[in-house]
Design an enzyme around this catalytic site. Structure first.
Site, PDB file in Angstrom:
ATOM      1  N   LYS A  62       0.841  -1.172   0.101  1.00 26.09           N
ATOM      2  CA  LYS A  62       0.080   0.033  -0.164  1.00 26.09           C
ATOM      3  C   LYS A  62       0.819   1.091  -0.075  1.00 26.09           C
ATOM      4  CE  LYS A  62      -3.690  -2.657   2.167  1.00 26.09           C
ATOM      5  NZ  LYS A  62      -4.902  -2.741   2.881  1.00 26.09           N
ATOM      6  N   GLU A  74     -11.066 -10.389  -1.210  1.00 24.64           N
ATOM      7  CA  GLU A  74     -10.665  -9.406  -0.080  1.00 24.64           C
ATOM      8  C   GLU A  74     -12.121  -9.026   0.653  1.00 24.64           C
ATOM      9  OE1 GLU A  74      -8.710  -6.091  -0.803  1.00 24.64           O
ATOM     10  OE2 GLU A  74     -10.111  -5.495  -2.492  1.00 24.64           O
ATOM     11  N   HIS A 117      -8.496  -3.179  -6.178  1.00 23.50           N
ATOM     12  CA  HIS A 117      -8.529  -3.154  -4.576  1.00 23.50           C
ATOM     13  C   HIS A 117      -9.653  -2.508  -3.959  1.00 23.50           C
ATOM     14  CE1 HIS A 117      -7.049  -3.016  -0.663  1.00 23.50           C
ATOM     15  NE2 HIS A 117      -6.295  -3.912  -0.911  1.00 23.50           N
TER      16      HIS A 117
END
Length: 265
Positions: free
Chosen positions: A15, A179, A106
């Site tokens: 990240k 996720e 993401h």
């Protein structure tokens, strides 16, 4: 034990961390662990996704490891080639720098940076056509999960991209990372049983979309740590991990990769 025919992937998503000097130190520590006790590429693919300005530096550092560790971009432009797109990095520019792997979709980019489905399809199409391997992220929010919509949401996110992925690309260039948004960075994680259940549904959905569905690696990305990696790795439809915070510690990341590699031995 005989392992799955799908070689696991363990990818560290750093990240917006860390500073470049710390990133180099982190890679050096990870390389030292690999040197002491190697993890064979035939048992586990390993990659790290650093910040954009560190991509080529980290790639150079990893080139001296005693095995291939992939350098993964955290994002790619929805625009192709070159041009007047301030701040953007296209798939072609990434591959020109020998960066051949990328995260797309993401949840943090979906929620905080406005990556809606049409943007994601453009990014995915350009990345695939440039020859990149894409780790495509899907997942549901806590509210969606509590409403019993988790499977529906996740399968729709996969169906949304199907029109821009060819049969050959499904087979060779796609990895799916599930996720659960409610578990990212919270320390919460789905139980191995819950994670396996939704991974099995994802597998089922992929098999309806493409003949390659049974061979696409499915990664779990909800607060994976050394403490839960062994149980997650034992699940038949969990073929690796997209690791957040734990990937910023070389020993923790190594232990997670080791847990998945051991399922193939």
């Amino acid at each position: 034990m005989s392992g799955s025919t799908i070689i696991p992937w363990v990818v560290g998503n750093w990240k917006m961390n860390p500073k470049q000097s710390d990133a180099i130190q982190l890679v050096q520590q990870f390389k030292d662990l690999l040197k002491q006790q190697p993890i064979s590429e035939q048992y586990c693919h390993v990659g790290v996704a650093p910040i954009a300005i560190a991509l080529t530096t980290i790639q150079s550092e990893l080139a001296t490891a005693n095995r291939q560790v992939a350098t993964v971009a955290q994002d790619v432009s929805r625009f192709a080639g070159t041009g007047a797109y301030t701040g953007e990095i296209s798939a072609e520019l990434l591959t020109d720098s020998q960066i051949r792997y990328v995260l797309i979709g993401h949840s943090e980019r979906r929620d905080l940076l406005g990556d809606h489905v049409e943007i994601l399809k453009a990014k995915l199409s350009h990345a695939l056509n440039a020859g990149m391997t894409v780790i495509y992220c899907v997942g549901e929010s806590l509210e969606q999960r509590e409403q019993g919509l988790a499977e529906q949401i996740v399968l729709q996110q996969i169906c949304d991209i199907a029109p821009v992925v060819s049969a050959e690309q499904w087979q060779h260039q796609i990895v799916i990372a599930y996720e659960p948004i409610w578990a990212i960075g919270t320390g919460r994680t789905a139980s191995p049983e819950d994670a396996q259940a939704i991974h099995a549904k994802i597998r089922e959905g992929l098999c309806q979309i493409t003949p390659a569905g049974s061979q696409i690696a499915l990664l779990y990305g909800g607060s994976v740590k050394p403490e839960n990696a062994v149980e997650l790795a034992a699940c038949p439809d969990i073929n690796g991990a997209l690791v957040g915070g734990a990937s910023l510690n070389a020993e923790s990341f190594y232990k997670i990769a080791q847990a998945f590699a051991q399922t193939q031995q």
